[in-house]
Design a protein around this motif. Structure first.
Motif, mmCIF file in Angstrom:
data_model
loop_
_atom_site.group_PDB
_atom_site.id
_atom_site.type_symbol
_atom_site.label_atom_id
_atom_site.label_comp_id
_atom_site.label_asym_id
_atom_site.label_seq_id
_atom_site.Cartn_x
_atom_site.Cartn_y
_atom_site.Cartn_z
ATOM 1 N N VAL A 110 0.870 -1.436 -0.045
ATOM 2 C CA VAL A 110 -0.358 -0.090 -0.146
ATOM 3 C C VAL A 110 1.120 1.054 -0.011
ATOM 4 C CG1 VAL A 110 -2.253 1.420 1.186
ATOM 5 C CG2 VAL A 110 -1.857 -1.145 1.097
ATOM 6 N N ILE A 111 0.659 1.750 -0.998
ATOM 7 C CA ILE A 111 1.376 3.257 -1.370
ATOM 8 C C ILE A 111 0.623 4.288 -0.279
ATOM 9 C CG2 ILE A 111 2.571 5.113 -2.754
ATOM 10 C CD1 ILE A 111 3.879 2.352 -2.546
ATOM 11 N N MET A 112 0.466 4.895 0.917
ATOM 12 C CA MET A 112 -0.363 4.922 1.615
ATOM 13 C C MET A 112 -0.457 6.762 0.777
ATOM 14 S SD MET A 112 1.451 5.074 5.071
ATOM 15 C CE MET A 112 0.723 5.934 6.046
ATOM 16 N N ALA A 113 0.002 7.864 -0.045
ATOM 17 C CA ALA A 113 -0.561 9.016 -0.873
ATOM 18 C C ALA A 113 -1.900 8.724 -1.780
ATOM 19 C CB ALA A 113 0.716 9.700 -1.037
ATOM 20 N N ARG A 114 -1.585 7.152 -1.797
ATOM 21 C CA ARG A 114 -2.557 7.270 -3.493
ATOM 22 C C ARG A 114 -4.094 7.378 -2.452
ATOM 23 N NH1 ARG A 114 0.628 2.204 -6.537
ATOM 24 N NH2 ARG A 114 3.037 3.585 -6.869
ATOM 25 N N HIS A 115 -4.238 6.481 -0.766
ATOM 26 C CA HIS A 115 -5.722 6.386 -0.390
ATOM 27 C C HIS A 115 -5.608 7.493 0.572
ATOM 28 C CE1 HIS A 115 -5.161 2.555 -2.343
ATOM 29 N NE2 HIS A 115 -4.283 2.358 -1.903
ATOM 30 N N GLY A 116 -5.096 8.654 0.061
ATOM 31 C CA GLY A 116 -5.505 9.455 1.927
ATOM 32 C C GLY A 116 -4.749 9.398 3.086
ATOM 33 N N PHE A 117 -3.696 7.335 3.523
ATOM 34 C CA PHE A 117 -3.639 7.613 4.070
ATOM 35 C C PHE A 117 -2.376 8.315 5.030
ATOM 36 C CE2 PHE A 117 -5.087 3.018 2.874
ATOM 37 C CZ PHE A 117 -6.713 3.691 3.041
ATOM 38 N N GLY A 118 -2.187 9.420 4.282
ATOM 39 C CA GLY A 118 -0.329 10.205 4.938
ATOM 40 C C GLY A 118 0.321 9.885 3.508
ATOM 41 N N ARG A 119 2.165 10.360 4.006
ATOM 42 C CA ARG A 119 3.137 9.241 3.213
ATOM 43 C C ARG A 119 3.539 8.304 3.685
ATOM 44 N NH1 ARG A 119 6.220 14.540 1.215
ATOM 45 N NH2 ARG A 119 7.723 12.934 1.500
ATOM 46 N N GLY A 120 4.090 7.592 3.234
ATOM 47 C CA GLY A 120 5.046 6.284 3.554
ATOM 48 C C GLY A 120 4.009 5.253 2.717
ATOM 49 N N GLU A 121 4.345 3.887 2.666
ATOM 50 C CA GLU A 121 3.725 2.337 2.462
ATOM 51 C C GLU A 121 4.163 1.775 3.254
ATOM 52 O OE1 GLU A 121 6.591 1.028 -0.759
ATOM 53 O OE2 GLU A 121 7.246 2.592 -0.895
ATOM 54 N N TYR A 122 3.396 0.109 3.229
ATOM 55 C CA TYR A 122 3.605 -0.588 4.341
ATOM 56 C C TYR A 122 2.922 -1.867 3.056
ATOM 57 C CZ TYR A 122 -1.624 0.634 4.953
ATOM 58 O OH TYR A 122 -3.116 0.896 4.754
ATOM 59 N N GLN A 123 3.695 -3.048 4.049
ATOM 60 C CA GLN A 123 3.181 -4.190 3.261
ATOM 61 C C GLN A 123 3.156 -5.564 3.976
ATOM 62 O OE1 GLN A 123 6.066 -6.002 -0.149
ATOM 63 N NE2 GLN A 123 7.302 -4.870 1.752
ATOM 64 N N TYR A 124 1.549 -5.875 3.777
ATOM 65 C CA TYR A 124 1.129 -6.899 4.701
ATOM 66 C C TYR A 124 1.863 -7.781 4.360
ATOM 67 C CZ TYR A 124 -2.826 -3.761 5.679
ATOM 68 O OH TYR A 124 -3.587 -3.137 5.549
ATOM 69 N N PHE A 125 2.094 -9.050 5.305
ATOM 70 C CA PHE A 125 2.435 -10.889 5.420
ATOM 71 C C PHE A 125 1.755 -11.257 4.619
ATOM 72 C CE2 PHE A 125 5.112 -8.661 9.032
ATOM 73 C CZ PHE A 125 6.764 -9.047 7.834
ATOM 74 N N ALA A 126 2.388 -12.430 3.971
ATOM 75 C CA ALA A 126 1.197 -13.538 3.054
ATOM 76 C C ALA A 126 1.743 -14.752 4.269
ATOM 77 C CB ALA A 126 2.210 -14.140 2.069
ATOM 78 N N ASP A 127 1.089 -15.845 3.880
ATOM 79 C CA ASP A 127 1.182 -16.782 5.181
ATOM 80 C C ASP A 127 2.047 -17.501 4.006
ATOM 81 O OD1 ASP A 127 -0.802 -16.486 7.248
ATOM 82 O OD2 ASP A 127 -2.434 -17.078 5.867
ATOM 83 N N PRO A 128 2.678 -18.627 5.097
ATOM 84 C CA PRO A 128 3.362 -18.575 6.796
ATOM 85 C C PRO A 128 3.975 -17.152 7.103
ATOM 86 C CG PRO A 128 4.640 -19.697 5.134
ATOM 87 C CD PRO A 128 4.001 -19.000 4.067
ATOM 88 N N LEU A 129 3.380 -16.392 7.928
ATOM 89 C CA LEU A 129 4.036 -15.892 8.810
ATOM 90 C C LEU A 129 5.603 -15.966 9.055
ATOM 91 C CD1 LEU A 129 1.487 -14.194 11.596
ATOM 92 C CD2 LEU A 129 1.946 -12.693 8.692
ATOM 93 N N PRO A 130 6.676 -15.358 9.089
ATOM 94 C CA PRO A 130 7.475 -14.781 9.256
ATOM 95 C C PRO A 130 7.441 -15.872 11.030
ATOM 96 C CG PRO A 130 8.146 -13.116 8.833
ATOM 97 C CD PRO A 130 5.973 -13.844 8.368
ATOM 98 N N GLY A 131 8.528 -16.544 11.305
ATOM 99 C CA GLY A 131 8.477 -16.772 12.428
ATOM 100 C C GLY A 131 8.406 -16.521 13.568
ATOM 101 N N ILE A 132 9.153 -15.346 13.950
ATOM 102 C CA ILE A 132 9.234 -14.308 15.124
ATOM 103 C C ILE A 132 7.630 -13.648 14.741
ATOM 104 C CG2 ILE A 132 10.404 -12.273 14.197
ATOM 105 C CD1 ILE A 132 12.084 -11.631 15.750
ATOM 106 N N VAL A 133 7.284 -12.909 14.002
ATOM 107 C CA VAL A 133 5.617 -12.550 14.448
ATOM 108 C C VAL A 133 4.766 -14.235 14.470
ATOM 109 C CG1 VAL A 133 4.422 -11.729 12.713
ATOM 110 C CG2 VAL A 133 6.592 -10.933 12.030
ATOM 111 N N ALA A 134 4.717 -14.273 14.110
ATOM 112 C CA ALA A 134 3.748 -15.965 13.868
ATOM 113 C C ALA A 134 3.859 -15.869 15.692
ATOM 114 C CB ALA A 134 3.568 -16.938 13.860
#
Length: 256
Positions: free
Chosen positions: A64-88
């Motif tokens: 997600v590019i935040m500026a494209r949706h009016g969320f602010g500025r910056g970006e983020y990514q949602y992990f896919a399954d399987p999650l990294p072990g430390i996150v899970a």
């Protein structure tokens, strides 16, 4: 930072550390301010390794590019399954500590079901994450929600709430992966509380590298003269003045 890690980053150490956190203090902070601090949770090496995954697109289901949706500025990514072990591991270890608080809050507010009023979900949050995710999946919420966020100079995150479907868990956790003052300046984590018929109250939450904040997703109960009532909370990140800031977000409900 290097993302050269096995598909499942080890999480046993982080889960053990989560069990040793000051949960009484975290609960007290949630009750009083809507946010509790963990203190040191991840090592600098673990933070760098987790942030380094950002450049490995195969780890994520969407960006997600935040500026494209009016969320602010910056970006983020949602992990896919399987999650990294430390996150899970952290997700599974922290949820059972928070479920009793979530149930107590719901009882205080006189709610019959978790999240929004939705038929079919038990009146109390299940004791473990697997039970809660099973309820999410039964309601069509099957996509994982833990994410990595990346901010550069001038970036910020507008005030918001992370609600991804009919069911949601009332708490989430954010872990600062970068070192304030060394990797970036500015970029403070902020909560804003909106009480009925009162002006909004901001709460700036100081975090060091590897420290986490656990906070209310939507609202918290407050004791008033006529009994308990709910106040609304939103969270965001102030402007990053220099450098680059990485954060891991651990959300306990899955999304549609």
């Amino acid at each position: 930072m290097s993302g050269a890690l096995p598909a499942q980053m080890p999480g046993q150490g982080a889960a053990a550390r989560a069990a040793l956190l000051d949960w009484r203090g975290i609960e007290a902070g949630l009750d009083a301010y809507g946010v509790g601090l963990t203190g040191p949770l991840l090592s600098a090496a673990e933070c760098d390794a987790l942030a380094g995954l950002y450049d490995e697109p195969g780890r994520f289901r969407s960006r997600v590019i935040m500026a494209r949706h009016g969320f602010g500025r910056g970006e983020y990514q949602y992990f896919a399954d399987p999650l990294p072990g430390i996150v899970a591991a952290l997700r599974e270890a922290v949820y059972p500590r928070l479920a009793p608080i979530a149930n107590r809050w719901n009882e205080t507010l006189g709610k019959e079901t978790p999240g929004k009023e939705t038929p079919g979900l038990p009146g109390r949050y299940p004791a473990d994450l697997a039970g809660f995710l099973a309820a999410c999946h039964a309601h069509g919420q099957t996509r994982p929600t833990p994410l990595l966020l990346k901010y550069g100079e001038g970036d910020h995150n507008c005030l918001h709430q992370d609600l991804y479907g009919e069911l949601f868990f009332p708490f989430q956790m954010v872990i600062l992966l970068s070192a304030p003052g060394r990797d970036f300046t500015g970029g403070e984590f902020v909560l804003v509380e909106q009480r009925p018929r009162m002006q909004s109250r901001p709460e700036v939450v100081p975090l060091g590298q590897g420290e986490a904040a656990i906070f209310a997703v939507q609202h918290r109960p407050v004791q008033g003269a006529r009994g308990p009532y709910r106040v609304n909370l939103r969270h965001g990140v102030s402007r990053v003045r220099s450098g680059q800031r990485f954060t891991a977000g651990i959300i306990f409900h899955d999304a549609r």
